[in-house]
Design a protein around this motif. Structure first.
Motif, mmCIF file in Angstrom:
data_model
loop_
_atom_site.group_PDB
_atom_site.id
_atom_site.type_symbol
_atom_site.label_atom_id
_atom_site.label_comp_id
_atom_site.label_asym_id
_atom_site.label_seq_id
_atom_site.Cartn_x
_atom_site.Cartn_y
_atom_site.Cartn_z
ATOM 1 N N SER A 16 41.430 131.342 -63.503
ATOM 2 C CA SER A 16 41.096 131.952 -62.210
ATOM 3 C C SER A 16 39.914 131.237 -61.741
ATOM 4 C CB SER A 16 40.963 133.223 -62.701
ATOM 5 O OG SER A 16 39.260 133.095 -63.432
ATOM 6 N N PRO A 17 39.615 131.401 -60.506
ATOM 7 C CA PRO A 17 38.502 130.776 -59.571
ATOM 8 C C PRO A 17 37.216 131.265 -60.320
ATOM 9 C CG PRO A 17 39.980 131.862 -57.922
ATOM 10 C CD PRO A 17 40.494 132.242 -59.410
ATOM 11 N N GLU A 18 37.057 132.280 -61.000
ATOM 12 C CA GLU A 18 35.857 132.800 -61.596
ATOM 13 C C GLU A 18 35.766 131.764 -62.726
ATOM 14 O OE1 GLU A 18 37.410 135.837 -58.927
ATOM 15 O OE2 GLU A 18 38.118 135.016 -60.669
ATOM 16 N N ALA A 19 36.728 131.835 -63.764
ATOM 17 C CA ALA A 19 36.736 130.810 -64.778
ATOM 18 C C ALA A 19 36.549 129.557 -64.391
ATOM 19 C CB ALA A 19 38.034 130.992 -65.612
ATOM 20 N N GLN A 20 37.131 128.942 -63.445
ATOM 21 C CA GLN A 20 36.526 127.465 -63.068
ATOM 22 C C GLN A 20 35.422 127.167 -62.563
ATOM 23 O OE1 GLN A 20 39.666 126.665 -59.727
ATOM 24 N NE2 GLN A 20 41.293 125.878 -61.075
ATOM 25 N N MET A 21 34.653 128.344 -61.956
ATOM 26 C CA MET A 21 33.323 127.783 -61.416
ATOM 27 C C MET A 21 32.243 127.920 -62.675
ATOM 28 S SD MET A 21 33.425 127.411 -58.537
ATOM 29 C CE MET A 21 31.737 127.105 -58.315
ATOM 30 N N LEU A 22 32.639 128.261 -63.904
ATOM 31 C CA LEU A 22 31.793 128.238 -65.153
ATOM 32 C C LEU A 22 31.484 126.819 -65.190
ATOM 33 C CD1 LEU A 22 33.405 130.823 -67.699
ATOM 34 C CD2 LEU A 22 31.140 131.093 -66.252
ATOM 35 N N ALA A 23 32.318 125.900 -64.883
ATOM 36 C CA ALA A 23 32.036 124.473 -65.102
ATOM 37 C C ALA A 23 31.203 123.922 -64.163
ATOM 38 C CB ALA A 23 33.599 123.661 -65.271
ATOM 39 N N PHE A 24 31.162 124.713 -62.839
ATOM 40 C CA PHE A 24 30.377 123.941 -61.842
ATOM 41 C C PHE A 24 29.052 124.609 -61.413
ATOM 42 C CE2 PHE A 24 34.893 123.159 -60.636
ATOM 43 C CZ PHE A 24 35.146 121.767 -60.872
ATOM 44 N N ARG A 25 28.824 125.730 -62.199
ATOM 45 C CA ARG A 25 27.470 126.660 -62.037
ATOM 46 C C ARG A 25 26.285 125.869 -62.817
ATOM 47 N NH1 ARG A 25 25.876 129.747 -66.030
ATOM 48 N NH2 ARG A 25 27.490 130.443 -67.523
ATOM 49 N N GLN A 26 25.180 125.966 -62.395
ATOM 50 C CA GLN A 26 24.239 125.707 -63.097
ATOM 51 C C GLN A 26 23.880 126.549 -64.220
ATOM 52 O OE1 GLN A 26 22.345 123.002 -62.655
ATOM 53 N NE2 GLN A 26 23.330 122.220 -60.489
ATOM 54 N N LYS A 27 23.118 126.085 -65.413
ATOM 55 C CA LYS A 27 22.980 127.074 -66.342
ATOM 56 C C LYS A 27 21.986 127.895 -65.985
ATOM 57 C CE LYS A 27 23.948 123.332 -69.871
ATOM 58 N NZ LYS A 27 23.463 122.570 -70.807
ATOM 59 N N ASP A 28 22.139 129.216 -66.697
ATOM 60 C CA ASP A 28 21.089 130.197 -66.492
ATOM 61 C C ASP A 28 19.997 130.039 -67.577
ATOM 62 O OD1 ASP A 28 21.976 131.595 -68.711
ATOM 63 O OD2 ASP A 28 23.365 132.927 -67.699
ATOM 64 N N LYS A 29 19.006 131.038 -67.403
ATOM 65 C CA LYS A 29 17.637 130.900 -68.319
ATOM 66 C C LYS A 29 18.210 131.225 -69.707
ATOM 67 C CE LYS A 29 12.811 132.730 -68.569
ATOM 68 N NZ LYS A 29 13.142 132.824 -70.088
ATOM 69 N N ARG A 30 19.016 132.189 -69.666
ATOM 70 C CA ARG A 30 19.596 132.465 -71.500
ATOM 71 C C ARG A 30 20.002 131.101 -71.909
ATOM 72 N NH1 ARG A 30 23.948 133.722 -73.577
ATOM 73 N NH2 ARG A 30 25.001 133.477 -71.599
ATOM 74 N N GLU A 31 20.691 130.593 -71.215
ATOM 75 C CA GLU A 31 21.550 129.306 -71.821
ATOM 76 C C GLU A 31 20.582 128.185 -71.871
ATOM 77 O OE1 GLU A 31 26.112 129.415 -69.802
ATOM 78 O OE2 GLU A 31 24.250 129.357 -68.433
ATOM 79 N N LEU A 32 19.504 127.912 -71.146
ATOM 80 C CA LEU A 32 18.529 126.963 -71.266
ATOM 81 C C LEU A 32 17.652 127.385 -72.502
ATOM 82 C CD1 LEU A 32 17.749 126.276 -67.334
ATOM 83 C CD2 LEU A 32 18.800 124.759 -68.832
ATOM 84 N N ASP A 33 17.414 128.638 -72.493
ATOM 85 C CA ASP A 33 16.553 129.227 -73.787
ATOM 86 C C ASP A 33 17.315 128.666 -75.097
ATOM 87 O OD1 ASP A 33 14.625 129.636 -72.049
ATOM 88 O OD2 ASP A 33 15.009 131.919 -71.961
ATOM 89 N N LYS A 34 18.543 128.964 -75.167
ATOM 90 C CA LYS A 34 19.442 128.759 -76.225
ATOM 91 C C LYS A 34 19.488 127.112 -76.614
ATOM 92 C CE LYS A 34 22.088 133.198 -77.002
ATOM 93 N NZ LYS A 34 23.326 133.754 -77.164
ATOM 94 N N GLY A 35 19.355 126.345 -75.538
ATOM 95 C CA GLY A 35 19.584 125.190 -75.826
ATOM 96 C C GLY A 35 21.051 124.473 -76.007
ATOM 97 N N LEU A 36 21.982 125.669 -75.408
ATOM 98 C CA LEU A 36 23.387 125.009 -75.820
ATOM 99 C C LEU A 36 23.652 123.888 -74.784
ATOM 100 C CD1 LEU A 36 24.789 128.680 -75.732
ATOM 101 C CD2 LEU A 36 24.531 127.170 -77.814
#
Length: 669
Positions: free
Chosen positions: A274-294
């Motif tokens: 789906s377009p929404e699922a594709q966009m996960l690859a292109f979006r910048q990481k959010d604060k939660r992801e950055l904090d987790k260091g994933l």
């Protein structure tokens, strides 16, 4: 992301414009990240080159056409569809004010049916020509002919068609010679250096599944380079990617238990998402992801070779494999085959690591194997494809002698003749002479039926189902079936594997699969798979009025992107039908009429049950089996039609429907 004025192509702007001004055709080599797709149309527009018409930039893929047009509209501070627009199948976001247009190759080919000189365009840029898609190759010939005719007709200098062929690989001599030794212009592209690594010959000799080798490489890169950029992985298809996603998510749990090692965020990227699922690859990481260091690991098909930049990629892991569709004209069998990528593709993939900073690419094949076994460039799709739709389109364009067409690379005569033979049998074309030979010197023309079929951007058999549906009073049903056949991945197997666990508290994948199968059973019909598609469309259409499309799909493990696309296609096909004066009638709850129409349209794809309970198709007398995913698997009706043949471990029929034996006699009399 570098500012646009820092892109390498800006340093070559003046030199490029000088050649574009004086040469009718130019070939531009621009490596990844050079800015050629976005900036060359802008340069032309600002310089007034091609100001008498529209500047067109073609793309092999719809996602690229839409994405780049949207980006450029923002860059030029204009509303999408005004100065900058795009046109893809069943979606036109342009206006009379559009001066820079991005479009798929197929759209422009259909435009050429009504305007062979492509008079709307002053400059045509054929982008990503190195991919050698089937429609790109035909478009090259159509554009070349339009350019020559405009010149011979004595058009003013402002109306002479300029052509720019753009490629990301160095193998462009073929394009240059095809356009009368057009000048070749080189634009340095990669913004940052990329260090490449190959596995050793000894490692290559170790028997390993390449998917497993790829997963090991990802973990090794992650451990060796903690917290330092994301990873892009190239695999061949949806099934492999989803398997890899599951593997990496399990690995991530154990990695997070290790000292000084963060987890992995596995993100899939392929066209059926789906377009929404594709966009996960292109979006910048959010604060939660950055904090987790994933660390994000994007697992992609070759869709990531040339699409918009994926942020923060520093490492590329290249399996060296690509899945290609092949066709045997003698048997009519299409099959998917996993092959080595080309050397040009390998370079293109490695370049994705150098777009935002210095990067590294890990090739999972040895240098020796690369040198000896990998082809220089990607083999043209036209050399290995079923050509029936292309040949019909070419005859619609007035190219009566297809075998004599000025192809940039000539397809096998057997493939062209097989397509001509099928179209004659379908009564879509007839010979201009009566010598009875397929491929005569004078060539072919559309029949009355062929003229109707050619109005639909569909496979000939699909268009025929609409013709017969109109004649037999079930056009509305045929529109639903054809629309569903025109998209892929209707069933959301990913949701069946992942979402069901939380929704139904099931503990095993086996249980999850059972729940999905129960939901899908409402879309099954004893007469075959094609009526099942009609039931699916009716169910979604009825329930969408009570709840959102997203919710209907989510509750029934269907792919919302595919269903939405099918609905859009259906609406556009219905418009064409209404323009022909047809009425959208339905068969109601009975399906006999629908099945008969399907048989009449697909009669060249008939298979009969022979001795030893084996099926043989009527076209090539090839032994075939009903695909395990079919509702008719193991039921062995005496006669069936099928939508396509695919070859894996066996030659399978897909999209199967039962045929009444008396129909075979009646229709063939």
């Amino acid at each position: 992301m570098p500012h646009s004025s820092q892109l390498p192509i800006f340093s070559a702007k003046d030199e490029l414009l000088k050649y574009f001004s004086k040469s009718p055709t130019c070939v531009v080599i621009g490596e990844t990240a050079s800015g050629k797709t976005t900036r060359i149309p802008e340069f032309l527009y600002e310089a007034g080159i091609g100001s008498s018409g529209c500047i067109l930039c073609t793309q092999p893929r719809r996602v690229a056409a839409i994405t780049v047009a949207t980006f450029m509209a923002g860059e030029l501070q204009t509303k999408l569809g005004e100065l900058v627009g795009y046109s893809v199948r069943f979606e036109d976001v342009t206006s009379q004010h559009t001066k820079i247009k991005y479009a798929t190759d197929g759209i422009i080919l259909r435009e050429a049916m009504s305007d062979p000189l492509l008079k709307r365009y002053s400059v045509i840029i054929i982008d990503e020509a190195h991919e050698r898609s089937l429609q790109t190759d035909i478009l090259l010939g159509v554009v070349k002919k339009a350019q020559q005719k405009r010149k011979s007709f004595g058009y003013s200098s402002s109306m002479v068609l300029k052509v720019i062929v753009m490629s990301a690989t160095l193998s462009v001599d073929l394009f240059s010679s095809y356009f009368d030794e057009a000048p070749i212009l080189y634009v340095h592209g990669r913004l940052h250096p990329v260090t490449t690594y190959n596995i050793s010959e000894e490692e290559a000799k170790v028997e390993q599944d390449y998917l497993w080798r790829t997963m090991v490489a990802v973990v090794q890169v992650h451990r060796a380079n903690p917290n330092d950029g994301d990873i892009l992985v190239f695999l061949t298809g949806e099934e492999e990617i989803e398997s890899a996603v599951r593997t990496l998510r399990e690995v991530s749990k154990s990695l997070q238990n290790e000292l000084n090692c963060n987890g992995l965020q596995a993100v899939p990227l392929y066209s059926a998402l789906s377009p929404e699922a594709q966009m996960l690859a292109f979006r910048q990481k959010d604060k939660r992801e950055l904090d987790k260091g994933l660390r994000r690991v994007v697992l992609s098909t070759n869709i990531a070779e040339t699409s918009v930049t994926i942020p923060n990629i520093k490492y590329v892991v290249d399996s060296g494999k690509v899945k290609q569709k092949c066709f045997n004209p003698k048997t009519g069998v299409e099959y998917l085959q996993v092959n080595n990528e080309s050397k040009a593709q390998a370079k293109q993939r490695s370049g994705r690591a150098g777009r935002l900073g210095p990067g590294e690419c890990y090739y999972l094949f040895s240098k020796e194997k690369f040198d000896k076994e990998f082809k220089e460039t990607t083999e043209a799709e036209i050399l290995k494809s079923n050509l029936e739709s292309v040949v019909l389109l070419m005859i619609s364009l007035g190219i009566s002698n297809v075998l004599e067409f000025d192809f940039i690379e000539r397809p096998p005569n057997d493939s062209v003749k097989a397509a001509l033979k099928l179209l004659v049998e379908l009564e879509a074309i007839c010979e201009k002479t009566s010598d009875g030979k397929i491929g005569s010197d004078i060539g072919f023309q559309l029949t009355k039926l062929g003229k109707v079929i050619s109005k639909f951007p569909l496979r000939p058999e699909y268009a025929l189902t609409l013709v017969f549906g109109n004649e037999d009073g079930c056009l509305d049903d045929m529109l639903s079936i054809v629309s569903m056949l025109s998209v892929e991945n209707l069933f959301n197997r990913r949701a069946a594997q992942q979402a069901v666990h939380s929704r139904f508290n099931l503990e095993s994948e086996e249980g999850e699969a059972t729940e999905a199968v129960k939901c899908w059973s409402k879309f099954k019909h004893g007469s075959g798979d094609l009526i099942g598609l009609l039931l699916m469309f009716r169910y979604v259409n009825q329930n969408e009025k009570k709840m959102s499309l997203q919710k209907v799909c989510w509750e029934n493990f269907l792919n919302p992107k595919s269903i939405k696309q099918a609905m859009l296609i259906r609406a556009q096909l219905a418009k064409i039908c209404l323009s022909l004066g047809w009425k959208l009638t339905s068969s109601g709850s009975g399906f006999e009429k629908v099945r008969l129409c399907l048989y009449k349209a697909f009669r060249q794809r008939l298979a009969l049950l022979g001795g030893e309970k084996k099926y043989y198709n009527s076209a090539g007398h090839v032994q075939v089996d009903i695909h395990p995913s079919s509702v008719l698997h193991k039921k062995l009706p005496s006669a069936v039609i099928y939508n396509e043949l695919v070859q894996t471990t066996k030659t399978y029929m897909r999209g199967v429907s039962i045929v009444n034996e008396d129909w075979i006699v009646d229709v063939h009399q």
